[in-house]
Design a protein around this motif. Structure first.
Motif, PDB file in Angstrom:
ATOM      1  N   UNK A   1       0.840  -1.196   0.000  1.00 53.38           N
ATOM      2  CA  UNK A   1       0.000   0.000   0.000  1.00 53.38           C
ATOM      3  C   UNK A   1       0.877   1.249   0.000  1.00 53.38           C
ATOM      4  N   UNK A   2       0.298   2.318  -0.498  1.00 55.18           N
ATOM      5  CA  UNK A   2       0.926   3.639  -0.428  1.00 55.18           C
ATOM      6  C   UNK A   2       0.219   4.376   0.702  1.00 55.18           C
ATOM      7  N   UNK A   3       0.905   4.588   1.821  1.00 59.74           N
ATOM      8  CA  UNK A   3       0.250   5.153   2.996  1.00 59.74           C
ATOM      9  C   UNK A   3      -0.204   6.596   2.780  1.00 59.74           C
ATOM     10  N   UNK A   4       0.485   7.320   1.929  1.00 58.24           N
ATOM     11  CA  UNK A   4       0.043   8.684   1.604  1.00 58.24           C
ATOM     12  C   UNK A   4      -1.271   8.624   0.826  1.00 58.24           C
TER      13      UNK A   4
ATOM     14  N   UNK B   1     -18.166   6.500 -11.962  1.00 49.94           N
ATOM     15  CA  UNK B   1     -16.902   6.294 -12.671  1.00 49.94           C
ATOM     16  C   UNK B   1     -15.758   6.966 -11.926  1.00 49.94           C
ATOM     17  N   UNK B   2     -15.973   8.194 -11.502  1.00 48.72           N
ATOM     18  CA  UNK B   2     -14.932   8.955 -10.818  1.00 48.72           C
ATOM     19  C   UNK B   2     -14.616   8.362  -9.442  1.00 48.72           C
ATOM     20  N   UNK B   3     -15.640   7.867  -8.787  1.00 46.37           N
ATOM     21  CA  UNK B   3     -15.452   7.266  -7.463  1.00 46.37           C
ATOM     22  C   UNK B   3     -14.687   5.941  -7.569  1.00 46.37           C
ATOM     23  N   UNK B   4     -15.087   5.098  -8.523  1.00 51.43           N
ATOM     24  CA  UNK B   4     -14.393   3.821  -8.727  1.00 51.43           C
ATOM     25  C   UNK B   4     -12.939   4.048  -9.121  1.00 51.43           C
ATOM     26  N   UNK B   5     -12.696   5.033  -9.981  1.00 49.88           N
ATOM     27  CA  UNK B   5     -11.330   5.359 -10.381  1.00 49.88           C
ATOM     28  C   UNK B   5     -10.479   5.748  -9.170  1.00 49.88           C
ATOM     29  N   UNK B   6     -11.065   6.503  -8.267  1.00 53.27           N
ATOM     30  CA  UNK B   6     -10.332   6.942  -7.079  1.00 53.27           C
ATOM     31  C   UNK B   6     -10.006   5.766  -6.163  1.00 53.27           C
ATOM     32  N   UNK B   7     -10.979   4.873  -5.940  1.00 55.00           N
ATOM     33  CA  UNK B   7     -10.725   3.670  -5.135  1.00 55.00           C
ATOM     34  C   UNK B   7      -9.578   2.855  -5.745  1.00 55.00           C
ATOM     35  N   UNK B   8      -9.626   2.699  -7.059  1.00 58.16           N
ATOM     36  CA  UNK B   8      -8.629   1.864  -7.736  1.00 58.16           C
ATOM     37  C   UNK B   8      -7.246   2.504  -7.697  1.00 58.16           C
ATOM     38  N   UNK B   9      -7.210   3.821  -7.842  1.00 59.59           N
ATOM     39  CA  UNK B   9      -5.924   4.518  -7.737  1.00 59.59           C
ATOM     40  C   UNK B   9      -5.281   4.270  -6.378  1.00 59.59           C
ATOM     41  N   UNK B  10      -6.081   4.370  -5.330  1.00 61.10           N
ATOM     42  CA  UNK B  10      -5.562   4.250  -3.964  1.00 61.10           C
ATOM     43  C   UNK B  10      -5.136   2.822  -3.633  1.00 61.10           C
ATOM     44  N   UNK B  11      -5.998   1.859  -3.947  1.00 56.38           N
ATOM     45  CA  UNK B  11      -5.786   0.496  -3.464  1.00 56.38           C
ATOM     46  C   UNK B  11      -5.103  -0.438  -4.454  1.00 56.38           C
ATOM     47  N   UNK B  12      -5.268  -0.202  -5.746  1.00 59.09           N
ATOM     48  CA  UNK B  12      -4.661  -1.100  -6.733  1.00 59.09           C
ATOM     49  C   UNK B  12      -3.389  -0.498  -7.319  1.00 59.09           C
TER      50      UNK B  12
ATOM     51  N   UNK C   1      -1.852   2.066  -6.120  1.00 61.68           N
ATOM     52  CA  UNK C   1      -1.045   2.588  -5.002  1.00 61.68           C
ATOM     53  C   UNK C   1      -0.532   4.001  -5.278  1.00 61.68           C
ATOM     54  N   UNK C   2      -1.449   4.852  -5.717  1.00 66.00           N
ATOM     55  CA  UNK C   2      -1.082   6.226  -6.004  1.00 66.00           C
ATOM     56  C   UNK C   2      -2.163   7.178  -5.518  1.00 66.00           C
ATOM     57  N   UNK C   3      -1.774   8.390  -5.259  1.00 61.60           N
ATOM     58  CA  UNK C   3      -2.738   9.415  -4.851  1.00 61.60           C
ATOM     59  C   UNK C   3      -3.726   9.616  -5.994  1.00 61.60           C
ATOM     60  N   UNK C   4      -5.038   9.592  -5.723  1.00 59.25           N
ATOM     61  CA  UNK C   4      -6.012   9.757  -6.806  1.00 59.25           C
ATOM     62  C   UNK C   4      -5.863  11.099  -7.497  1.00 59.25           C
ATOM     63  N   UNK C   5      -6.165  11.098  -8.781  1.00 62.48           N
ATOM     64  CA  UNK C   5      -6.108  12.333  -9.552  1.00 62.48           C
ATOM     65  C   UNK C   5      -7.031  13.364  -8.908  1.00 62.48           C
ATOM     66  N   UNK C   6      -6.493  14.531  -8.590  1.00 61.89           N
ATOM     67  CA  UNK C   6      -7.265  15.538  -7.864  1.00 61.89           C
ATOM     68  C   UNK C   6      -8.455  16.044  -8.666  1.00 61.89           C
ATOM     69  N   UNK C   7      -8.307  16.066  -9.991  1.00 60.68           N
ATOM     70  CA  UNK C   7      -9.428  16.475 -10.834  1.00 60.68           C
ATOM     71  C   UNK C   7     -10.552  15.454 -10.744  1.00 60.68           C
ATOM     72  N   UNK C   8     -10.175  14.173 -10.801  1.00 58.10           N
ATOM     73  CA  UNK C   8     -11.167  13.093 -10.677  1.00 58.10           C
ATOM     74  C   UNK C   8     -11.852  13.148  -9.313  1.00 58.10           C
ATOM     75  N   UNK C   9     -11.045  13.357  -8.276  1.00 59.72           N
ATOM     76  CA  UNK C   9     -11.592  13.447  -6.922  1.00 59.72           C
ATOM     77  C   UNK C   9     -12.502  14.660  -6.783  1.00 59.72           C
ATOM     78  N   UNK C  10     -12.117  15.769  -7.389  1.00 62.97           N
ATOM     79  CA  UNK C  10     -12.921  16.985  -7.332  1.00 62.97           C
ATOM     80  C   UNK C  10     -14.273  16.807  -8.010  1.00 62.97           C
ATOM     81  N   UNK C  11     -14.272  16.140  -9.163  1.00 67.86           N
ATOM     82  CA  UNK C  11     -15.529  15.872  -9.872  1.00 67.86           C
ATOM     83  C   UNK C  11     -16.424  14.966  -9.027  1.00 67.86           C
TER      84      UNK C  11
END
Length: 259
Positions: A135-138, A209-220, A222-232
């Protein structure tokens, strides 16, 4: 709006009681009981993994994990939309007999489903640890934020459809079909990169779509979710929560007469 929050807070004990009742009653009488909370998503995971890893091959490393981190949030959301549409109707006798903020019913239902999702996340983290995916703890610090955003989106949808279902019973039946179709236009079983360019607008207008993308970025990934995606995702979650409350507040005046 402040009055609504104040009223709901006064009835917080009722919310806790209904959440407890929903959690205890969901699998009451079954042999495996609460274990179904974990077994349901695991069985779905096995089916989808078999289909998309063997039959309709997806050349994705650790596809089971790629799928699981998206499937669990999707199950939470789809349950709220489909089953949650009946949350007011199923408490018709209570609505007709006593006063309480009617929003208590959708809030209780969504919260109980959210608790189920949190329990299932224990399994997700167990799989991550067991497979040494890491995991990426950040990035993990963003996980509670995206969970809250999804909770607000699910609550907004539940408020909206539960109010309409009181007047139009067929809505509850249609939603089962709609959520099934919705899953296939959400990148749960496939990566967003495989979406044809001409359908990207549908992808962007789909809040999940944006929510699933954020979950996948974090857990699969292992990167900080795209802030634009998170903002949307945040903007859509707030929008549907406000819309759902406005519609619910407008329609609840006739609940007693139509139940």
């Amino acid at each position: 709006m402040l009055t609504i929050f104040s009223d709901i807070y006064k009835y917080r004990q009722m919310i806790f009681s209904l959440v407890h009742k929903e959690l205890r009653g969901k699998y009451k009488g079954s042999i495996l009981g609460f274990f179904w909370t974990f077994l349901n998503p695991l069985l779905q995971l096995l089916v989808y993994t078999f289909v998309f890893s063997i039959i309709l091959r997806q050349n994705i490393d650790k596809y089971y994990l790629f799928l699981f981190v998206a499937l669990v949030p999707w199950i939470f959301f789809s349950s709220c939309v489909a089953a949650g549409s009946n949350c007011v109707f199923s408490y018709g006798d209570l609505v007709k007999k006593i006063y309480f903020p009617r929003e208590v019913l959708p809030i209780s239902f969504v919260t109980s489903q959210f608790v189920n999702m949190l329990y299932t996340f224990i399994v997700i983290f167990a799989v991550i640890i067991f497979t040494r995916h890491g995991v990426n703890f950040v990035a993990l610090l963003y996980l509670p934020a995206i969970m809250i955003v999804e909770y607000f989106l699910a609550l907004g949808m539940t408020l909206l459809f539960s109010a309409i279902t009181v007047y139009v019973r067929d809505v509850a039946h249609f939603l089962g079909i709609i959520t099934m179709a919705w899953q296939f236009i959400t990148p749960v079983m496939y990566p967003s990169s495989s979406i044809p360019e001409k359908y990207l607008l549908v992808f962007k207008l789909n809040p999940m779509s944006h929510i699933i993308e954020s979950y996948r970025d974090i857990l699969y990934y292992k990167q900080v979710p795209d802030l634009k995606t998170l903002g949307v995702a945040v903007a859509m979650g707030v929008f549907f929560l406000v819309l759902g409350e406005l519609v619910f507040s407008k329609l609840q005046k006739g609940f007693a007469e139509n139940l």
